[in-house]
Design an enzyme around this catalytic site. Structure first.
Site, mmCIF file in Angstrom:
data_model
loop_
_atom_site.group_PDB
_atom_site.id
_atom_site.type_symbol
_atom_site.label_atom_id
_atom_site.label_comp_id
_atom_site.label_asym_id
_atom_site.label_seq_id
_atom_site.Cartn_x
_atom_site.Cartn_y
_atom_site.Cartn_z
ATOM 1 N N ARG A 109 -45.487 -44.460 -7.007
ATOM 2 C CA ARG A 109 -44.479 -44.222 -8.052
ATOM 3 C C ARG A 109 -43.072 -44.275 -7.483
ATOM 4 N NH1 ARG A 109 -45.431 -41.254 -12.653
ATOM 5 N NH2 ARG A 109 -43.670 -39.865 -12.338
ATOM 6 N N ARG A 150 -36.909 -48.564 -0.371
ATOM 7 C CA ARG A 150 -35.850 -49.565 -0.502
ATOM 8 C C ARG A 150 -35.125 -49.791 0.800
ATOM 9 N NH1 ARG A 150 -33.216 -46.995 -4.950
ATOM 10 N NH2 ARG A 150 -34.609 -47.582 -6.648
ATOM 11 N N ARG A 154 -52.899 -30.164 -12.956
ATOM 12 C CA ARG A 154 -52.010 -29.283 -12.224
ATOM 13 C C ARG A 154 -51.095 -28.624 -13.229
ATOM 14 N NH1 ARG A 154 -53.252 -27.184 -7.832
ATOM 15 N NH2 ARG A 154 -51.103 -27.021 -7.056
ATOM 16 N N ARG A 193 -39.567 -27.585 -5.787
ATOM 17 C CA ARG A 193 -38.185 -28.037 -5.919
ATOM 18 C C ARG A 193 -37.367 -27.028 -6.701
ATOM 19 N NH1 ARG A 193 -39.944 -33.494 -9.333
ATOM 20 N NH2 ARG A 193 -41.243 -32.405 -10.833
ATOM 21 N N GLU A 229 -39.584 -24.361 -9.010
ATOM 22 C CA GLU A 229 -40.804 -24.911 -9.591
ATOM 23 C C GLU A 229 -41.977 -24.648 -8.651
ATOM 24 O OE1 GLU A 229 -39.832 -28.740 -11.261
ATOM 25 O OE2 GLU A 229 -41.902 -29.401 -10.973
ATOM 26 N N ASP A 258 -45.110 -41.512 -17.858
ATOM 27 C CA ASP A 258 -43.682 -41.235 -17.969
ATOM 28 C C ASP A 258 -43.312 -41.304 -19.445
ATOM 29 O OD1 ASP A 258 -43.091 -40.849 -15.274
ATOM 30 O OD2 ASP A 258 -42.951 -42.996 -14.896
HETATM 31 N N1 UDP Z 1 -43.200 -37.093 -3.304
HETATM 32 C C1 UDP Z 1 -43.078 -36.646 -2.012
HETATM 33 N N2 UDP Z 1 -41.920 -36.071 -1.609
HETATM 34 C C2 UDP Z 1 -40.878 -35.921 -2.438
HETATM 35 C C3 UDP Z 1 -40.990 -36.390 -3.759
HETATM 36 C C4 UDP Z 1 -42.173 -36.964 -4.171
HETATM 37 O O1 UDP Z 1 -44.015 -36.745 -1.220
HETATM 38 O O2 UDP Z 1 -39.855 -35.367 -2.001
HETATM 39 C C5 UDP Z 1 -44.483 -37.692 -3.709
HETATM 40 C C6 UDP Z 1 -45.494 -36.647 -4.145
HETATM 41 O O3 UDP Z 1 -46.755 -37.091 -3.724
HETATM 42 C C7 UDP Z 1 -45.398 -36.708 -5.650
HETATM 43 C C8 UDP Z 1 -45.147 -38.184 -5.894
HETATM 44 O O4 UDP Z 1 -44.313 -38.567 -4.807
HETATM 45 O O5 UDP Z 1 -46.593 -36.275 -6.264
HETATM 46 C C9 UDP Z 1 -44.512 -38.511 -7.202
HETATM 47 O O6 UDP Z 1 -43.283 -37.837 -7.316
HETATM 48 P P1 UDP Z 1 -42.474 -37.844 -8.664
HETATM 49 O O7 UDP Z 1 -41.113 -37.400 -8.333
HETATM 50 O O8 UDP Z 1 -42.662 -39.133 -9.342
HETATM 51 O O9 UDP Z 1 -43.220 -36.694 -9.458
HETATM 52 P P2 UDP Z 1 -42.807 -36.060 -10.850
HETATM 53 O O10 UDP Z 1 -41.319 -36.165 -10.953
HETATM 54 O O11 UDP Z 1 -43.561 -36.833 -11.892
HETATM 55 O O12 UDP Z 1 -43.257 -34.653 -10.739
#
Ligand code: UDP
Length: 367
Positions: free
Chosen positions: A172, A176, A249, A280, A300, A350
């Site tokens: 996801r 870059r 989850r 976060r 969170e 999303d």
């Molecule tokens: N992820 C990570 N470190 C970060 C942010 C994201 O390892 O600092 C990984 C983690 O496995 C997570 C996935 O990327 O489940 C998808 O993150 P995303 O931000 O897309 O999750 P959402 O915002 O949907 O909670």
């Protein structure tokens, strides 16, 4: 004749978009929701003049011009671009993984140097065909970034180690080789001015909505009201968990008003170490460039879901996918009901994809 053509269970994005489309085709719709508010998990609530994302941060982004134009009919979007930062034991790294991250991690300056370092780490780990999230992550960004920015965060978020999670979750995130901190590759991005609740309210204009109504508690009476049912709740709950519960989850938020105008300087700061108990901290005002004298933050905490909790993320691993397929077969027998949305389809959707899917459902239903 029944009083409604459609009973729509759930006033989140899927339900609201579907209801809007059905109403615009002259259908009589009743939207119900168990909660005391509309907008599902995109619900925002004003606190100290700040739109607080009560069920977690939602940043609208899409590659679909159709979806972008569609949401633009219900809200004006600001120019917010998501650029979270990762805090690993007090060191700050830019996300998603990009040249700024690589420079801070290794001191490399050019894309060629960054690629060479990642290649070196991937070779050292001996990964050719990634089979799980851990191997996928190391193969994309190398061992250092995996260890500092992915391993702890992911294990906290999913409550499982990375080698037991599907690789697609990490795909996801963009990787870059430019100095571009935009978290999403989407062409269009922003936050609706005035919050998501106001946007969903506009979608539901002219539609009857009843809140605090639990469909599964009074299913027979409610079903009798309409010819068709659009169900956006959890598919396993619909069937009384008769094949077993799908895993989700859940997330718990600790929200605080602070007497400072700027707590962390960014909307999203990820705590990527394993020790910090939360994943976060969201500082809501920064989604809308807020200048209020106070600020609202949400820590969170990720948790395993159990019956009675709010489900957030479907756990789309092999076991759950197989169970979902069995529920889907049962759903196929419910001729009067269409299942939709993140919980109804058990998909890590999303927002734009939910809207696309609701529009497609409406096209099929209303053809
Ligand atoms: N992820 C990570 N470190 C970060 C942010 C994201 O390892 O600092 C990984 C983690 O496995 C997570 C996935 O990327 O489940 C998808 O993150 P995303 O931000 O897309 O999750 P959402 O915002 O949907 O909670």
């Amino acid at each position: 004749m029944k009083p409604y053509d459609y009973l729509i269970v759930g006033a989140g994005l899927f339900g609201a978009v579907f209801a809007h489309e059905a109403r615009s085709k002259g259908k009589r719709c009743l939207v119900i929701d168990r909660r005391d508010h509309i907008a599902g998990n995109v619900y925002t609530q004003q606190v100290e003049g700040i739109n607080v994302h009560r069920y977690g941060a939602h940043i609208f982004h899409t590659n679909s011009k159709e979806v972008w134009n569609y949401v633009g009919r219900f809200a004006e979007f600001n120019r917010y671009t998501n650029s979270p930062v990762a805090n690993y034991h007090g060191q700050i790294y830019n996300l998603p993984f990009n040249m700024n991250t690589f420079n801070k991690m290794w001191g490399v300056v050019t894309p060629a140097e960054a690629k060479a370092e990642i290649q070196r780490q991937r070779d050292a780990a001996g990964i050719t065909q990634p089979k799980n999230l851990e191997e996928q992550a190391i193969s994309l960004v190398g061992t250092d970034i995996y260890e500092k920015l992915i391993k702890g965060y992911t294990a906290k978020q999913w409550g499982r180690p990375c080698d037991q999670l599907p690789a697609f979750i990490i795909r996801r995130l963009p990787v870059r080789f430019t100095y571009d901190d935009n978290y999403f590759n989407a062409l269009y991005q922003g936050i609706p001015n005035g919050g998501y609740t106001a946007m969903v309210e506009r979608m539901l204009e002219g539609v009857e909505v009843r809140l605090g109504v639990d469909y599964l508690q009074e299913k027979a009476q409610l079903d009798a009201l309409a010819d068709r049912v659009i169900y956006t709740g959890a598919i396993d709950a619909y069937f009384g968990y008769q094949l077993g519960a799908l895993e989700y989850r859940s997330v718990r938020f600790e929200t605080e008003v602070l007497d400072t105008d700027n707590y962390q300087g960014n909307a999203v700061v990820n705590y990527t170490d394993a020790e910090t108990p939360y994943t976060r901290i969201i500082e809501h005002k920064h989604f809308e460039f807020g200048t209020q004298p106070k600020t609202v933050i949400s820590r969170e905490y990720s948790a395993e879901w159990k019956v009675g909790d709010e489900p957030y993320y479907p756990v789309n691993d092999d076991k759950n996918s197989a169970l979902y397929a069995r529920y889907q077969a049962l759903a196929g027998e419910e001729k009067k009901v269409r299942f939709g949305g993140r919980l109804g389809e058990y998909r890590y959707y999303d927002m734009d994809k939910v809207i696309e899917s609701a529009l497609a459902a409406a096209r099929e239903e209303l053809a």
